[in-house]
Motif scaffolding. Structure first.
Motif, mmCIF file in Angstrom:
data_model
loop_
_atom_site.group_PDB
_atom_site.id
_atom_site.type_symbol
_atom_site.label_atom_id
_atom_site.label_comp_id
_atom_site.label_asym_id
_atom_site.label_seq_id
_atom_site.Cartn_x
_atom_site.Cartn_y
_atom_site.Cartn_z
ATOM 1 N N VAL A 391 0.828 -1.204 0.000
ATOM 2 C CA VAL A 391 0.000 0.000 0.000
ATOM 3 C C VAL A 391 0.867 1.262 0.000
ATOM 4 N N ASN A 392 2.101 1.170 0.495
ATOM 5 C CA ASN A 392 2.998 2.335 0.516
ATOM 6 C C ASN A 392 4.439 1.858 0.326
ATOM 7 N N PRO A 393 4.882 1.720 -0.926
ATOM 8 C CA PRO A 393 6.233 1.185 -1.190
ATOM 9 C C PRO A 393 7.365 2.106 -0.763
ATOM 10 N N LEU A 394 7.070 3.364 -0.397
ATOM 11 C CA LEU A 394 8.115 4.324 -0.050
ATOM 12 C C LEU A 394 8.456 4.328 1.435
ATOM 13 N N LEU A 395 7.905 3.396 2.202
ATOM 14 C CA LEU A 395 8.211 3.327 3.627
ATOM 15 C C LEU A 395 9.666 2.917 3.838
ATOM 16 N N THR A 396 10.345 3.588 4.744
ATOM 17 C CA THR A 396 11.728 3.234 5.074
ATOM 18 C C THR A 396 11.728 2.163 6.165
ATOM 19 N N LEU A 449 3.685 9.783 6.975
ATOM 20 C CA LEU A 449 4.669 10.725 6.451
ATOM 21 C C LEU A 449 6.064 10.264 6.848
ATOM 22 N N PRO A 450 7.053 10.394 5.964
ATOM 23 C CA PRO A 450 8.397 9.853 6.254
ATOM 24 C C PRO A 450 9.002 10.446 7.519
ATOM 25 N N THR A 451 9.745 9.617 8.241
ATOM 26 C CA THR A 451 10.459 10.090 9.424
ATOM 27 C C THR A 451 11.627 10.968 8.999
ATOM 28 N N ARG A 452 12.057 11.824 9.910
ATOM 29 C CA ARG A 452 13.196 12.692 9.630
ATOM 30 C C ARG A 452 14.485 11.872 9.568
ATOM 31 N N LEU A 491 12.931 10.200 20.476
ATOM 32 C CA LEU A 491 13.793 9.046 20.698
ATOM 33 C C LEU A 491 13.247 7.801 20.006
ATOM 34 N N GLU A 492 14.071 7.143 19.186
ATOM 35 C CA GLU A 492 13.699 5.892 18.523
ATOM 36 C C GLU A 492 14.358 4.687 19.177
ATOM 37 N N HIS A 493 15.659 4.754 19.337
ATOM 38 C CA HIS A 493 16.419 3.627 19.866
ATOM 39 C C HIS A 493 17.369 4.101 20.960
ATOM 40 N N VAL A 494 17.614 3.216 21.901
ATOM 41 C CA VAL A 494 18.672 3.429 22.886
ATOM 42 C C VAL A 494 19.600 2.231 22.818
#
Length: 567
Positions: A391-396, A449-452, A491-494
């Motif tokens: 449905v959204n091939p541009l996902l990272t 929407l794409p993440t930064r 914060l995404e990962h630690v």
């Protein structure tokens, strides 16, 4: 927006009856001494000609490039024994002295076990209780199919012991470009047949993802119109080269790699990817899929009976993998399940022997309804992610981690450690953020929407050696690199890289507490498991054995934590 100073609490809780201090360090480990094989990985700057010169000069056979850019090469020497307990010092000296060699490594045998449970085989959609609306909530896959989404255009490869490519339920979706045999180095991933059918694992995992739909045979895959490939890499000598090449196969063609294997789930082994495999992960997420990043879906492990902890598995606790745990039909923690902070999400699998299990393809053109363990959970998640990518091939790769967190719900999952984190999401060391919902995943993916751009902030917490106390808190006030180039907004990962000394790692608990009070256990106490045969590796993944009785000093890893903080 200015970031207020935050505090990271590193809690070291130790049993009171511990012996004197011993060493602890970051890295992978194995309970066995390394076994060296007759192949080397070499990095040279001038590519193929330089590799050929080296091969001719020192008697190697150049087996070709490891990565497409032609800097890393795979060399083998016919005059060296196939397996040895010691490295070949002569060739090591030759390569070390050659000025054109930037890096080299004699390969070692990597023991990898398939994360399946030994159960009998047997076969249909009416038996696929986890996605046919027989129970509520299930994985909510019918809702996605009703939208016309079936995995069309998405390529998934199963890294395992091969795939029966001519299986009646797989051949129509089989993708030869997404397949290879790195055990025998040929393009045919057909499994090796034995009397015990030990090499059925990859075929079973493949059927969960992309078994053909509406063909009157067996069951149906989650993404039944996706292309499915297989890599045969677990049925032979497993080295860092083999793993790296498997994870790097056709990175512009393959969208998702599904892996249901890892170091032994025996409660003793602390191990992880080697130099080349870590590089394969890095290249995959930075260069794969045209720079969007490859998706690596990983089974969390089946070592619950041995008090194993998937934080000590460097594959599942890598920030580059999406780690998947299991729950039973009744929403209980399976007996084989491992609890750890690195698990992001959960899908269904089996419980006790009488519980319903997973229906899928099997060897000899057969079907089974007895596929189990976290091995069965990871491919279900891979199929659901394929639906989201359609449905959204541009996902990272980072987008998908955010989406999986948001599309996972506690539902009916039972555990004693559910907690609400600082942003209001429930999280558990057994289940991550809960049961993955395919309908919700696809709905979120459609408008995401794409993440930064990813940034990294590195902070040293302890600068000088500190004695370990029975109960110890290590506080640190930080501002997440605010007002600097690498300042963190969300914060995404630690990742915690910790080196400390202690006598029995099974008596050691290490936890990380966020400023809002979310406590993530990085290493859990495993006092029921004898650890005296442990031999652990340093941070570079190179073996440094430390066997001995329980009183001897041992090393342990608490690195690569993907904590309960995304979102």
């Amino acid at each position: 927006m200015r970031l207020a100073p935050t505090a990271l609490w590193l809690s070291l809780a130790l049993a009171l009856n511990l012996a004197p201090f011993g060493p602890l360090a970051v890295g992978g480990a194995s309970a066995r001494a390394p076994i060296y094989v007759s192949s080397w990985a070499v990095r040279v700057t001038k590519g193929y000609q330089e590799a050929e010169r080296l091969a001719r000069k020192f008697g190697f056979v150049n087996l070709g490039k490891i990565f497409p850019d032609g800097q890393y090469f795979h060399l083998r020497h016919r005059g060296v024994v196939q397996q040895s307990l010691t490295p070949h010092w002569g060739h090591r000296l030759h390569l070390k002295r050659d000025p054109k060699v930037q890096w080299f490594q004699q390969q070692t045998l990597r023991r990898r076990v398939k994360r399946s449970l030994a159960m009998p085989t047997d076969p249909l959609f009416s038996k696929q209780w986890y996605m046919n609306n027989e129970m509520k909530p299930d994985l909510n896959i019918l809702q996605v199919w009703r939208q016309g989404l079936t995995g069309q255009g998405i390529v998934v490869t199963v890294l395992d012991d091969g795939i029966e490519k001519d299986h009646p339920d797989l051949w129509a979706n089989y993708d030869p470009l997404a397949s290879y045999d790195f055990n025998d180095y040929d393009p045919d991933p057909q499994p090796r047949y034995t009397l015990s059918n030990e090499n059925r694992h990859g075929t079973r995992c493949a059927g969960e993802v992309a078994a053909t739909g509406n063909n009157g045979f067996c069951g149906i895959g989650v993404a039944f119109n996706a292309r499915i490939g297989g890599v045969r890499m677990l049925d032979g000598t497993i080295t860092d080269v083999v793993e790296a090449q498997s994870l790097s196969l056709q990175p512009q063609h393959i969208h998702i790699y599904s892996a249901s294997w890892g170091p032994e789930d025996d409660g003793r082994t602390v191990d992880g990817p080697g130099v080349l495999t870590r590089e394969a992960f890095r290249r995959g997420v930075t260069k794969g899929r045209g720079g969007l990043g490859t998706l690596f879906v990983w089974a969390s492990g089946n070592g619950g009976l041995h008090y194993d902890n998937c934080n000590c598995d460097g594959y599942t606790n890598s920030i580059h993998t999406l780690s998947v745990g299991s729950t039973t039909r009744q929403g209980r923690v399976p007996w084989y399940s491992e609890a750890c902070a690195s698990t992001l999400t959960t899908t269904f699998s089996s419980g006790v022997a009488t519980d319903p299990q997973i229906v899928t393809t099997d060897l000899h053109h057969q079907c089974t309804q007895r596929h189990t363990g976290t091995s069965a959970s990871a491919p279900l998640a891979a199929g659901m992610i394929a639906l989201a990518l359609e449905v959204n091939p541009l996902l990272t790769w980072r987008d998908l981690q955010h989406l999986v967190v948001r599309a996972s719900r506690p539902a009916q999952l039972q555990a004693e450690d559910w907690r609400v984190n600082g942003v209001g999401r429930q999280v558990s060391h057994h289940y991550g953020y809960g049961l993955l919902d395919a309908g919700l995943l696809v709905d979120l993916a459609r408008t995401w929407l794409p993440t930064r751009l990813q940034k990294k902030c590195v902070i040293r917490v302890i600068h000088t050696p500190t004695p370990i106390l029975p109960l110890m808190h290590v506080p640190k006030n930080v501002s997440a690199c605010a007002r600097r180039r690498h300042g963190i907004r969300s914060l995404e990962h630690v990742q915690v890289r910790l080196s400390l000394s202690y006598s029995r790692r099974g008596d050691l608990e290490i936890s990380l507490t966020s400023p809002m009070g979310t406590r993530s256990i990085l290493v859990a106490i495993r006092d029921a498991v004898p650890l005296h045969t442990a031999a652990l590796r340093d941070d570079g993944g190179h073996g440094r054995a430390a066997p001995g009785p329980p009183g001897d000093q041992q090393r342990v890893c608490a690195a690569g934590h993907r904590g309960a903080v995304p979102g």
